[in-house]
Design a protein around this motif. Sequence first.
Motif, short mmCIF file in Angstrom:
data_model
loop_
_atom_site.label_atom_id
_atom_site.label_comp_id
_atom_site.label_asym_id
_atom_site.label_seq_id
_atom_site.Cartn_x
_atom_site.Cartn_y
_atom_site.Cartn_z
N ALA A 82 -32.67 46.64 21.23
CA ALA A 82 -31.64 46.61 20.39
C ALA A 82 -31.80 47.85 19.21
O ALA A 82 -30.70 48.51 18.93
CB ALA A 82 -31.50 45.19 19.54
N LEU A 83 -32.85 48.09 19.05
CA LEU A 83 -33.34 49.30 18.16
C LEU A 83 -32.68 50.61 18.86
O LEU A 83 -32.10 51.39 18.08
CB LEU A 83 -34.62 49.34 17.84
CG LEU A 83 -35.18 50.39 16.83
CD1 LEU A 83 -34.38 50.15 15.39
CD2 LEU A 83 -36.77 50.43 16.56
N VAL A 84 -33.16 50.94 20.26
CA VAL A 84 -32.42 52.06 20.93
C VAL A 84 -31.18 52.11 20.76
O VAL A 84 -30.52 53.17 20.38
CB VAL A 84 -33.17 52.13 22.00
CG1 VAL A 84 -32.60 53.23 23.03
CG2 VAL A 84 -34.71 52.22 22.25
N ALA A 85 -30.39 51.05 20.93
CA ALA A 85 -28.80 51.12 20.81
C ALA A 85 -28.43 51.55 19.43
O ALA A 85 -27.68 52.55 19.34
CB ALA A 85 -28.47 49.60 21.27
N ALA A 86 -29.03 50.92 18.51
CA ALA A 86 -28.78 51.35 17.13
C ALA A 86 -28.92 52.71 16.70
O ALA A 86 -28.21 53.71 16.14
CB ALA A 86 -29.45 50.31 15.91
N GLY A 87 -30.02 53.50 17.36
CA GLY A 87 -30.34 54.78 17.11
C GLY A 87 -29.59 55.66 17.92
O GLY A 87 -29.38 56.91 17.35
N ALA A 88 -29.44 55.45 19.19
CA ALA A 88 -28.38 56.36 19.64
C ALA A 88 -27.03 56.30 19.15
O ALA A 88 -26.50 57.46 18.93
CB ALA A 88 -27.97 55.67 21.42
N VAL A 89 -26.43 55.15 18.48
CA VAL A 89 -25.22 55.28 17.89
C VAL A 89 -25.49 56.29 16.63
O VAL A 89 -24.70 56.97 16.16
CB VAL A 89 -24.61 53.91 17.57
CG1 VAL A 89 -23.63 53.87 16.58
CG2 VAL A 89 -24.46 53.15 18.75
N ALA A 90 -26.41 55.99 15.87
CA ALA A 90 -26.67 56.74 14.78
C ALA A 90 -26.67 58.15 14.93
O ALA A 90 -26.11 58.92 14.04
CB ALA A 90 -28.06 56.48 14.00
N ALA A 91 -27.33 58.61 16.19
CA ALA A 91 -27.52 60.00 16.52
C ALA A 91 -26.30 60.52 16.92
O ALA A 91 -25.88 61.81 16.34
CB ALA A 91 -28.35 60.27 17.93
N ALA A 92 -25.25 59.71 17.62
CA ALA A 92 -24.09 60.32 17.82
C ALA A 92 -23.11 60.34 16.72
O ALA A 92 -22.38 61.26 16.51
CB ALA A 92 -23.08 59.38 18.77
N LEU A 93 -23.19 59.33 15.70
CA LEU A 93 -22.37 59.19 14.67
C LEU A 93 -22.61 60.38 13.49
O LEU A 93 -21.77 61.16 12.96
CB LEU A 93 -22.40 57.86 13.75
CG LEU A 93 -21.48 56.81 14.72
CD1 LEU A 93 -21.74 55.49 13.63
CD2 LEU A 93 -20.16 57.14 14.95
N SER A 94 -23.95 60.71 13.30
CA SER A 94 -24.40 61.45 12.29
C SER A 94 -23.72 62.89 12.79
O SER A 94 -23.32 63.72 11.86
CB SER A 94 -25.79 61.62 12.15
OG SER A 94 -26.34 61.93 13.42
N THR A 95 -23.89 63.46 14.06
CA THR A 95 -23.51 64.66 14.56
C THR A 95 -21.92 64.65 14.34
O THR A 95 -21.37 65.73 13.88
CB THR A 95 -24.23 65.03 15.82
OG1 THR A 95 -25.47 64.67 15.71
CG2 THR A 95 -23.61 66.44 16.44
#
Lengths: 86, 605
Positions: free
Chosen positions: B421-434
Motif C-alpha cells: 500500500a505504501l508503494v502505491a502511495a509513493g508512486a502516486v506521490a512521485a507522479a503528482l509532484s512532477t
Amino acid sequence: MSISNEQAQAYWRENLRIIMTHLAIWFVVSYGCAILFVEQLNEIPFFGFPLGFWFGQQGSIFVFVILIWTYVFSMNKLDEKYDVHE
Amino acid sequence: MSLDVLTFLFVGGSFALYIGIAIWARAGSTKEFYVAGGGVPPIANGMATAADWMSAASFISLAGLVSFIGRDGSAYLMGWTGGYVLLALLLAPYLRKFGKFTVPDFIGDRYYSQTARVIAVACTIVISFTYVAGQMRGVGIVFSRYLHVDINTGVIIGMAIVFFYAVLGGMKGITYTQVAQYCVLILAFTVPALFLSAQVTGHILPQIGLGATLDSGMSVLATLDQLSVDLGFSQYTSGKKSTIDIFCLTVALMCGTAGLPHVIVRFFTVPRVKDARISAGYALIFIALLYTAIPGVAGFGRVNLIQTLNGADGSGASYEALKTEAKWFQQWENTGLIGWNDRNGDGKVQYAAGDAFNGAKGKPAFLEDRGEYGQRLATNAKDDAEFDANKQPFANEVYVDRDIMVLANPDIAQLPNWVIALVAAGAVAAALSTAAGLLLVISTAISHDLMKKTINPNISDKQELLYARLAAIVAICIAGYFGINPPGFVAQVVALAFGLACASVFPAIIMGIFWTRHNSQGAIAGMLVGLVSTMCYMYYFAFGSGTPDQYFLGISPGGFGTVGAVLHIIVGFVVSSMTAAPPKEIQEIVADLRIPRGATEAHDH
C-alpha cells in the motif's frame, strides 16, 4: 557593485578554476571509470562488485554528491575572501 | 486488514495531506504563484526539487529498466544525477543572481530579443508537455492495479488533485506539497528496498547488499550473470550498447537534466545565491537516497522474478500454482502488463530470452477470451516453440512489462500488505509532484512569458495571475487527455524532451553566462540549429524510415541531443563572432550576474 573591476576578474578566474577542478573529477568518475575504461576496471573486484560496474551504478552518484558540497564550501570561502558574500 | 483497505487508507491519507497543505499555502500574488515569494529555505527547496525531479519514470520505471538491461542502465543512473553537478556549478547560482521568474525570461533578456524569448517559450512548452503525459499515465497504472478503478478514472482523479493544489497554490502550494510528497515517496521506495535486501542478502542496505555473497557462495551479481547467461540473456554486468552510444546518451541526459525548465525554476525560489548552490546539494542528497537504492532493487527483483517464474528447479512454474502462490502474476496479467503464451503446451510458465508474442518489443495484443488455464489469450501469440538450444533451455513464454518491476517487487518478495500500500502511495506521490511542477512551468510560460512579456505588457498583476490559473487549467486538461489517450511512443517522446533541453536550452544558458561576447544572432542561430537537427534526427528514426544501421556514428536518437548541443555551440560561436558584439548594458548584466552580492528578490522588472 562594491568591488573593483580587477577584483571582480580575479574572483571570476578563481571561480572558473574551482569549477574546472570539480568538472574534471566529475568527468573522470562518470565518463572515465564507468564508460570509457569500464572493461578494464571490471577486472578489479570491489566489495563484490566489478569496479567499473560499481562506478556506473553507485560510485559516481556518491562522488557527485560530495562534489556539489565541496563546491558549495569552496565558493562560500571564495565569496568571503573577495567580500562578495551576501 | 486487506490490501484494498490499506491502499485506500494510504493513498487517501496522502491526498488529504496534500490538499490540507494546498489550503494552508494559497498564493495571493504572481510572485507567490511563480516563485513561492522567493523565500523557501534551502533544505525544503532541496526536498521539493527532488520530488519535482523524481517522476513516475524514476520511481516506477527506472529500477525496471536497470533490471532488464543491467549495466547499460548506468547511463540513466549517472545521467539523471550527474546533471545536478552541472546545475549547481554552471547554472543555478547565476540564474538566481539574475533574479527573474523563468528560463525564457533569462534567454529573452540576456539576448535582448523577443525571437529568442519565443523560441525558449516554445521549447519550454514542448519539453514540459511531453513529460507531463507520462506522469498522468503513471497515476492511471497505479489506480487501475491497486484501487481497481479503470485507468481513465484514475487519470481523472489525479487531474482533480493536481488541479486543486497547482491552480490554488501556485509555486507556493506546490513547493510545500512537494516536501510532503518527497517524504512519502522516499519512504515508499526505501522500505521495500530494505526488506528486499535483507531478505535476499541479509544486509539491510541495498547499496551494500548488491555486493553481498549469497548462501550458494556466489555473489549476487555473479548469480545474476549466471542466471542471465543460462537463459540466453546477455550478462548482467556487461553492456550491449556501444561505448560511443552510451557516452552520448549520458551526456544528453546530464545536460538535458540541467536544461529542464521545471528543474531550473526551482532555484529561483530561494532567497540568496548561496542558497541556490546549497539547495542543489540538498536536492542531490535526497535524489541519491533513492537512486543508489535502485541498482539493488533492480538486481534483487531480477533474481526473484527469474526464480519465481522458472520455479525452484528452473524448469518452469505451473500456471495453476502461480495463481495461488504468486497472485501478482495474474493480477498484472489482468492489467495487460504481463502475458503468458504456453508455447510448448506443458501448462508451465517458462521465462528466457526472446519474444513470446509478435508485437513490438514482444508485446501481446490481448483478446477478451481466456485459455484453458484461465490465462489471457492474444491475437499475436507465437505459435511455434522454436529456440536456440545452444543458448537457452526452453523458449520464452512470458511478456513482462519493465514498468511493473517496482510495483510488483513487494508482491514477488511476499512483503506485508502495508508495504505494498505504501508503494502505491509513493508512486502516486512521485507522479503528482512532477506533474504539478511541470504544469506550473507551462502556465508560467503562457501567462508570464507570452502574455505579459510578449503580447500585452500592460496587464496588471491580478490579471496575470488569472491568466496563469487559466493556463494551468487548460494545461491540466491537455495533460489528462494524453494520459487517457497516451501516444504509443512515450519512450521516444521523453527522449525527445531530454534531447531538446540538451540541444537548445542548456547551451544557450551556459554560453549566456560564460561568454560575455555571445550575441542575439549567435544565440538564435545556435538554438534553431540544435533544435531542428535533434528533432529531425529523432523524427526520422522514431517515426520515419530510419533503421539502426543508419545511425550517425552509431548514436541512437536518445543520445543525439549531444550532437545537437555541439552543433549549437559551434554555430552559435561562428555566427556571434561574425556579427556585432552585444550592447554594453548586456555585457554589464553578464558581469553583474557573476558576482553573488546584491541578489535582489526575484522580481518582475
